[in-house]
Scaffold this active site. Structure first.
Site, PDB file in Angstrom:
ATOM      1  N   GLY A 118      -5.260  -4.408  -2.640  1.00 44.89           N
ATOM      2  CA  GLY A 118      -4.294  -4.142  -3.707  1.00 44.89           C
ATOM      3  C   GLY A 118      -3.696  -2.752  -3.540  1.00 44.89           C
ATOM      4  N   LYS A 139     -13.305  -5.746   9.635  1.00 45.63           N
ATOM      5  CA  LYS A 139     -13.991  -4.679   8.881  1.00 45.63           C
ATOM      6  C   LYS A 139     -15.417  -4.502   9.398  1.00 45.63           C
ATOM      7  CE  LYS A 139     -11.044  -5.871   5.040  1.00 45.63           C
ATOM      8  NZ  LYS A 139     -10.881  -6.792   3.914  1.00 45.63           N
ATOM      9  N   ARG A 146      11.181  -1.086   7.516  1.00 45.86           N
ATOM     10  CA  ARG A 146      11.938  -1.910   8.462  1.00 45.86           C
ATOM     11  C   ARG A 146      13.381  -2.046   7.966  1.00 45.86           C
ATOM     12  NH1 ARG A 146       8.064  -6.529   9.728  1.00 45.86           N
ATOM     13  NH2 ARG A 146       8.167  -6.472   7.466  1.00 45.86           N
ATOM     14  N   GLU A 156     -10.224   5.415   5.958  1.00 50.97           N
ATOM     15  CA  GLU A 156     -11.006   4.900   4.820  1.00 50.97           C
ATOM     16  C   GLU A 156     -10.449   3.581   4.289  1.00 50.97           C
ATOM     17  OE1 GLU A 156     -13.927   6.569   3.175  1.00 50.97           O
ATOM     18  OE2 GLU A 156     -13.918   4.412   2.834  1.00 50.97           O
ATOM     19  N   GLU A 196      -2.261 -14.395   0.662  1.00 49.82           N
ATOM     20  CA  GLU A 196      -0.947 -14.311   1.300  1.00 49.82           C
ATOM     21  C   GLU A 196      -0.389 -15.719   1.515  1.00 49.82           C
ATOM     22  OE1 GLU A 196       0.376 -11.369   2.644  1.00 49.82           O
ATOM     23  OE2 GLU A 196      -1.313 -10.166   1.951  1.00 49.82           O
ATOM     24  N   VAL A 236       0.834  -1.207   0.000  1.00 53.20           N
ATOM     25  CA  VAL A 236       0.000   0.000   0.000  1.00 53.20           C
ATOM     26  C   VAL A 236       0.872   1.263   0.000  1.00 53.20           C
ATOM     27  CG1 VAL A 236      -1.879   1.235   1.132  1.00 53.20           C
ATOM     28  CG2 VAL A 236      -1.816  -1.262   1.236  1.00 53.20           C
TER      29      VAL A 236
HETATM   30  N1  LIG Z   1      -2.400  -4.892   1.004  1.00 52.59           N
HETATM   31  C1  LIG Z   1      -3.656  -4.489   0.856  1.00 52.59           C
HETATM   32  O1  LIG Z   1      -4.287  -4.695  -0.188  1.00 52.59           O
HETATM   33  C2  LIG Z   1      -4.336  -3.748   1.977  1.00 52.59           C
HETATM   34  C3  LIG Z   1      -5.671  -3.314   1.821  1.00 52.59           C
HETATM   35  C4  LIG Z   1      -6.285  -2.587   2.844  1.00 52.59           C
HETATM   36  C5  LIG Z   1      -5.588  -2.323   4.007  1.00 52.59           C
HETATM   37  N2  LIG Z   1      -4.297  -2.792   4.148  1.00 52.59           N
HETATM   38  C6  LIG Z   1      -3.611  -2.508   5.400  1.00 52.59           C
HETATM   39  O2  LIG Z   1      -2.533  -1.632   5.132  1.00 52.59           O
HETATM   40  C7  LIG Z   1      -1.437  -1.910   5.998  1.00 52.59           C
HETATM   41  C8  LIG Z   1      -0.188  -2.177   5.163  1.00 52.59           C
HETATM   42  O3  LIG Z   1      -0.401  -3.316   4.344  1.00 52.59           O
HETATM   43  P1  LIG Z   1       0.642  -3.752   3.215  1.00 52.59           P
HETATM   44  O4  LIG Z   1      -0.016  -4.849   2.464  1.00 52.59           O
HETATM   45  O5  LIG Z   1       1.168  -2.588   2.493  1.00 52.59           O
HETATM   46  O6  LIG Z   1       1.809  -4.366   4.123  1.00 52.59           O
HETATM   47  P2  LIG Z   1       3.291  -4.804   3.665  1.00 52.59           P
HETATM   48  O7  LIG Z   1       3.345  -4.980   2.190  1.00 52.59           O
HETATM   49  O8  LIG Z   1       3.691  -5.935   4.533  1.00 52.59           O
HETATM   50  O9  LIG Z   1       4.186  -3.524   4.030  1.00 52.59           O
HETATM   51  C9  LIG Z   1       4.494  -3.146   5.328  1.00 52.59           C
HETATM   52  C10 LIG Z   1       5.530  -2.038   5.282  1.00 52.59           C
HETATM   53  O10 LIG Z   1       5.764  -1.560   6.597  1.00 52.59           O
HETATM   54  C11 LIG Z   1       7.153  -1.605   6.891  1.00 52.59           C
HETATM   55  N3  LIG Z   1       7.283  -1.884   8.322  1.00 52.59           N
HETATM   56  C12 LIG Z   1       6.827  -2.955   9.013  1.00 52.59           C
HETATM   57  N4  LIG Z   1       7.087  -2.825  10.329  1.00 52.59           N
HETATM   58  C13 LIG Z   1       7.738  -1.648  10.467  1.00 52.59           C
HETATM   59  C14 LIG Z   1       8.285  -0.957  11.575  1.00 52.59           C
HETATM   60  N5  LIG Z   1       8.205  -1.445  12.818  1.00 52.59           N
HETATM   61  N6  LIG Z   1       8.854   0.245  11.356  1.00 52.59           N
HETATM   62  C15 LIG Z   1       8.936   0.772  10.103  1.00 52.59           C
HETATM   63  N7  LIG Z   1       8.445   0.154   9.011  1.00 52.59           N
HETATM   64  C16 LIG Z   1       7.851  -1.044   9.184  1.00 52.59           C
HETATM   65  C17 LIG Z   1       7.735  -2.662   6.011  1.00 52.59           C
HETATM   66  O11 LIG Z   1       9.098  -2.422   5.811  1.00 52.59           O
HETATM   67  P3  LIG Z   1      10.023  -3.345   4.847  1.00 52.59           P
HETATM   68  O12 LIG Z   1       9.527  -3.056   3.456  1.00 52.59           O
HETATM   69  O13 LIG Z   1      11.395  -2.873   5.057  1.00 52.59           O
HETATM   70  O14 LIG Z   1       9.777  -4.760   5.266  1.00 52.59           O
HETATM   71  C18 LIG Z   1       6.886  -2.483   4.736  1.00 52.59           C
HETATM   72  O15 LIG Z   1       7.429  -1.473   3.937  1.00 52.59           O
HETATM   73  C19 LIG Z   1      -1.878  -3.083   6.868  1.00 52.59           C
HETATM   74  O16 LIG Z   1      -2.412  -2.590   8.070  1.00 52.59           O
HETATM   75  C20 LIG Z   1      -2.986  -3.732   6.038  1.00 52.59           C
HETATM   76  O17 LIG Z   1      -3.949  -4.421   6.829  1.00 52.59           O
HETATM   77  C21 LIG Z   1      -3.667  -3.490   3.167  1.00 52.59           C
END
Ligand SMILES: NC(=O)c1ccc[n+]([C@@H]2O[C@H](COP(=O)([O-])OP(=O)(O)OC[C@H]3O[C@@H](n4cnc5c(N)ncnc54)[C@H](OP(=O)(O)O)[C@@H]3O)[C@@H](O)[C@H]2O)c1
Length: 436
Positions: A304, A207, A45, A131, A192, A14
């Protein structure tokens, strides 16, 4: 032009989407908002990890410590996209205490600790926008808070987990078993590596908690919900449901009753002709029923990078506009109408059910089964006993049951499973006809 400094915590699926579209459509946003949304800092991270970032993003300061972003004096809006519970909670609280507006997509965190977060938001007088936490690109939170402001919400019914919907769609269209459809979803990038929260119903439940809490005025606790996932659905259930004129969907249902608010997530048979039955693949849809608007349907991509970024950027636009005008955004904070504050215990939730039993293929079995159900006050509205046999002397018995409370059904199922003519465990799914 006034510029608002944005701090992005998380550059995963995201976060990268947000970065790509903030830079990619920067001129359009400037034109529409009359101000500039400028990403000035980002936290990850692992800073050494290669990332897909726009060429213009070289000006963004990237750090391995989210506190650097929160403390950066240029940052006025902190976007939490790191996911998880502990660090994300600390990050959001630190940002609020620093007086910085928060945007988050973290449904798990809001469902678990939303009450604490919004209490802090209220204390600090700093808004939290969310949102992206519910149904990705579908603007359901904004609709509930703004577009439907004159409505009491009677119910919400939603398909809000794209992974489950993809798997059920493949089980329906291609006759796949659950495990094969899940493996395919993982190969295609729709599930996943660890799909637990998607297939056990809890991602959808998070949700549902956010929507119910927003619409009805108090944060439901996870224990207030009845939750079951698609891991209990087999290709046979989908086939039998089709024969009876139904489709199986993972349905999040929220209803306002005089006695309180009920919320549940269950694999549910819905009429094949209902509009939600045609929501297939990874798509999400939510049907809202209000006392003024009647039924309204929202459809779109629930996850996505880009669809979710669209929701995050909409929040950023509202946050930035409010900062520039010096006013409190109309949709800020958590302002439920608070007419219903109680959750109905899961055992009190009423529904019709689909019941599948493996039984001995001998005379009198239907009578015994009907007797056990009747003793618990549950009527049978229709029965199906396909000619095909499981093996030897075993048959399948599929029953469509009248409305019953969950506690009644649980008692009846325990009694049925104890009958000598019933083999193995009963399969129970819900049935929803979308009446009042
Ligand atoms: N994916 C979707 O379609 C979607 C849809 C709706 C809502 N969401 C929500 O959006 C959020 C993010 O989802 P995502 O899919 O983008 O997750 P993701 O792909 O796993 O990305 C997480 C990001 O956060 C970083 N991170 C994790 N822990 C950290 C920390 N302690 N300090 C600093 N950075 C940290 C990671 O760093 P690294 O890159 O270095 O590992 C990575 O860049 C979640 O809460 C999810 O539920 C996601």
């Amino acid at each position: 032009m006034t510029s608002i400094g944005i701090g992005l915590c998380g550059l995963g699926t995201v976060g990268q989407g947000v970065c790509e579209h903030l830079f990619g459509n920067r001129a359009l946003l400037q034109q529409r908002l009359g101000l500039d949304l400028a990403v000035v800092a980002a936290a990850v991270r692992d800073v050494a990890k290669p990332r897909r970032l726009p060429a213009d993003a070289t000006t963004v300061r990237i750090t391995g410590e989210w506190r650097d972003v929160v403390d950066d004096p240029r940052v006025r809006v902190v976007v939490e996209l790191i996911g998880g519970l502990d660090d994300a909670f600390d990050l959001i609280l630190a940002a609020l205490k620093a007086g910085k507006t928060v945007v988050t997509g973290n449904k798990a965190l809001l469902a678990e600790r939303g009450a604490e977060i919004f209490a802090e938001s209220e204390r600090q007088g700093v808004p939290v926008f969310f949102e992206a936490s519910t149904a990705g690109g579908i603007p359901i939170i904004k609709a509930v808070r703004e577009a439907f402001v004159v409505n009491h919400f009677l119910s919400f019914h939603g398909i809000v987990n794209g992974t489950s919907n993809y798997i059920l769609s493949r089980m329906t269209d291609a006759g796949l078993e659950f495990a094969d459809a899940l493996a395919e979803a993982q190969r295609e990038g729709y599930a996943e590596a660890d799909p637990t929260l998607d297939v056990n119903g809890w991602d959808a439940a998070h949700k549902a908690i956010i929507l119910a809490s927003l619409a009805y005025g108090s944060w439901l606790r996870p224990a207030d919900l009845s939750v079951a996932g698609i891991d209990l659905v087999s290709a046979d259930d989908i086939r039998f449901a089709r024969q009876l004129g139904w489709r199986v969907k993972l349905l999040a249902s929220i209803r306002a009753r005089d006695a309180g608010v009920s919320a549940s997530v269950w694999p549910t048979l819905i009429p094949a002709g209902h509009v939600l039955a045609s929501v297939n693949g990874v798509f999400n849809a939510i049907m809202v029923r209000g006392d003024v608007v009647g039924d309204a349907l929202f459809y779109g991509r629930g996850a996505g990078g880009s669809p979710t970024a669209s929701a995050v950027i909409s929040d950023l636009a509202d946050a930035a506009t409010a900062l520039v005008s010096g006013g409190v955004p109309r949709c800020s904070g958590f302002r439920p109408h608070a007419l219903y504050g109680r959750a109905l215990p899961p055992g009190e939730l009423e529904s019709r059910h689909y019941l599948r039993l493996a039984v001995d293929d001998v005379p009198g079995v239907l009578g015994q089964v009907a007797g056990a159900l009747g003793a618990n006050g549950i009527g049978i509205s229709s029965a199906l006993q396909p000619e095909e046999h499981d093996s030897g002397d075993r048959a399948q018995l599929i029953l469509m049951l009248d409305r019953a409370k969950e506690s009644q059904m649980q008692r009846a199922v325990a009694e049925l499973e104890a009958l000598p003519c019933v083999r193995g465990t009963a399969k129970l799914l819900r049935v929803e006809s979308f009446g009042s």
